[in-house]
Structure formats: structure tokens, C-alpha cells
Write a protein that holds these residues in place. Structure first.
Motif, PDB file in Angstrom:
ATOM      1  N   GLU A  92       0.813  -1.209   0.000  1.00 35.95           N
ATOM      2  CA  GLU A  92       0.000   0.000   0.000  1.00 35.95           C
ATOM      3  C   GLU A  92       0.848   1.260   0.000  1.00 35.95           C
ATOM      4  O   GLU A  92       0.330   2.368   0.028  1.00 35.95           O
ATOM      5  CB  GLU A  92      -0.930   0.002   1.227  1.00 35.95           C
ATOM      6  N   GLU A  93       2.164   1.101  -0.008  1.00 33.79           N
ATOM      7  CA  GLU A  93       3.068   2.252  -0.052  1.00 33.79           C
ATOM      8  C   GLU A  93       4.341   1.831  -0.759  1.00 33.79           C
ATOM      9  O   GLU A  93       4.610   0.629  -0.916  1.00 33.79           O
ATOM     10  CB  GLU A  93       3.372   2.758   1.354  1.00 33.79           C
ATOM     11  N   PRO A  94       5.124   2.787  -1.255  1.00 32.47           N
ATOM     12  CA  PRO A  94       6.354   2.429  -1.968  1.00 32.47           C
ATOM     13  C   PRO A  94       7.275   1.552  -1.127  1.00 32.47           C
ATOM     14  O   PRO A  94       7.431   1.767   0.073  1.00 32.47           O
ATOM     15  CB  PRO A  94       6.990   3.794  -2.264  1.00 32.47           C
ATOM     16  N   VAL A  95       7.892   0.560  -1.774  1.00 32.69           N
ATOM     17  CA  VAL A  95       8.776  -0.378  -1.100  1.00 32.69           C
ATOM     18  C   VAL A  95      10.194  -0.185  -1.633  1.00 32.69           C
ATOM     19  O   VAL A  95      10.406  -0.116  -2.844  1.00 32.69           O
ATOM     20  CB  VAL A  95       8.334  -1.834  -1.351  1.00 32.69           C
ATOM     21  N   THR A  96      11.168  -0.098  -0.743  1.00 33.88           N
ATOM     22  CA  THR A  96      12.551   0.129  -1.152  1.00 33.88           C
ATOM     23  C   THR A  96      13.156  -1.151  -1.732  1.00 33.88           C
ATOM     24  O   THR A  96      12.706  -2.261  -1.426  1.00 33.88           O
ATOM     25  CB  THR A  96      13.411   0.581   0.032  1.00 33.88           C
TER      26      THR A  96
END
Length: 207
Positions: A27-31
Motif C-alpha cells: 500500500e506504499e512504496p517499497v525500497t
């Protein structure tokens, strides 16, 4: 001594599929580091795989890959690098259709006042409410509260001289704009009259 079992090596296609599966549920950017841990691959292998997934979604053949191995059709989603990580997004050209499905055509938009306030904070952060109010010429307390509630602004301590609460933009702000960092903002100070004078405003307005 018990021998440590060797890690099962993923094939190239399996690695792509594993990354795709993880990115589909986030649900959010993943590194890249987080993705490397999830799929059990060295971090240096992750970015080339992400680039390949991005090209695949865009319908662009990878250099050195037979064209028939990559479908020419552009997908309705795209893989973006934003806010220091990676995430799938619906493609902008289909925003109208996605909005109609998710919101029933009722789009919740920021007011002009909120957009102006957000712009000043983005370019001057960390900044106090009084400094933003001096630039806009109106009280911004309510607008700032709304932006904080929406996750676009957050507090960042207090001014050591005046004690005024300071505000900055958030990772959510970067994600919404599709930016990797604040440094990627276009240089707009000539279009924001008075921004260059905010240091003086901070000193005078917060007394």
C-alpha cells in the motif's frame, strides 16, 4: 556440525514474478532493500528486475530481449519509483475510469487555498503557519489542520527562537506527486512572490 541448506535459486522469470506479487499487495512504496529481503535476492539484482517490470508494464521491449518475448500492449498500470521506493499505480490516462469506479465520480479535491498553502510549505519547509500566512495574506490554521489530517503535512518540531510549530511535507505528499524526493520539485520560486523573504517573515511574524 549441521550443514546449512543452500538457498533455492529463483530463475529469472520466477524472480520477476515474485517481485510483481509483492508489489501488487503493498500500500506504499517499497525500497529495493525491503524487496530484496522479501524475495531473498541480493539487493544489487533488484533494480534491474524492477526496470524490467516497468518496461513490461509500459509495453517496451528490454534491450537484448527478443521483441516477441515482450507484449507490445501497454498495461493499465505502471511501476513508479516514488518517495524512495517502488509501487504499482494505475496509469494516469485512465484516471477518469478509475475515479468513476472508486469514488462513483465524486472526486475529493484540495481547495485552491489548500494547494497554495501546500506549495509554500513544500518549497520552504520546515516552516511555521505564521510564515505561510504572511505569504498568502490570510489565516491558514484551518487549511494546515486539513492538510495534516490528509497526511500531506506533518509537524517537525519547533523553531528554536520563536517556539512556533514547524511543518513539512510527508512521504504521502511525495507519493501523490510521483516524486522521489523534495529535490525533484520544479524550481518555482519566481512564481511564488515573497518566498525568498520568508526568513524575515519568520522572525517578524512569530514574535
Amino acid at each position: 556440525m549441521t550443514a546449512t541448506p543452500e538457498r533455492e535459486q529463483l530463475s529469472h522469470e520466477e524472480a520477476l514474478a515474485a517481485l510483481e506479487a509483492v508489489l501488487m499487495v503493498t500500500e506504499e512504496p517499497v525500497t529495493p532493500a525491503e524487496l530484496a529481503t522479501a524475495v531473498k535476492l541480493p539487493e544489487h539484482q533488484i533494480v534491474p528486475l524492477l526496470d524490467e517490470l516497468k518496461a513490461d508494464a509500459d509495453g517496451t521491449p528490454i534491450t537484448g530481449t527478443p521483441e516477441e518475448a515482450r507484449p507490445a500492449r501497454q498495461r493499465g498500470y505502471e511501476l513508479r519509483e516514488v518517495a524512495g521506493g517502488w509501487r504499482f499505480y494505475s496509469r494516469l490516462r485512465y484516471a477518469e475510469q478509475v475515479s468513476a469506479f472508486v469514488l462513483g465520480g465524486q472526486t475529493s479535491r484540495l481547495s485552491q487555498a489548500a494547494l497554495e498553502t501546500l506549495a509554500v510549505v513544500a518549497y520552504r519547509q520546515p516552516v511555521s503557519r505564521s510564515a505561510v500566512a504572511a505569504i498568502r495574506g490570510v489565516n491558514v490554521d484551518g487549511v494546515v489542520r486539513t492538510l495534516v489530517q490528509r497526511g500531506l503535512l506533518d509537524t517537525a518540531g519547533t523553531d528554536p527562537v520563536t517556539g512556533a510549530t514547524l511543518y513539512t511535507t510527508t512521504a504521502e505528499f511525495l507519493e501523490r506527486l510521483g516524486l522521489d524526493s523534495i529535490a525533484d520539485l520544479p524550481r518555482l520560486s519566481p512564481h511564488l512572490p515573497g518566498v525568498e523573504d520568508l526568513d524575515e517573515v519568520d522572525e517578524a511574524g512569530d514574535r
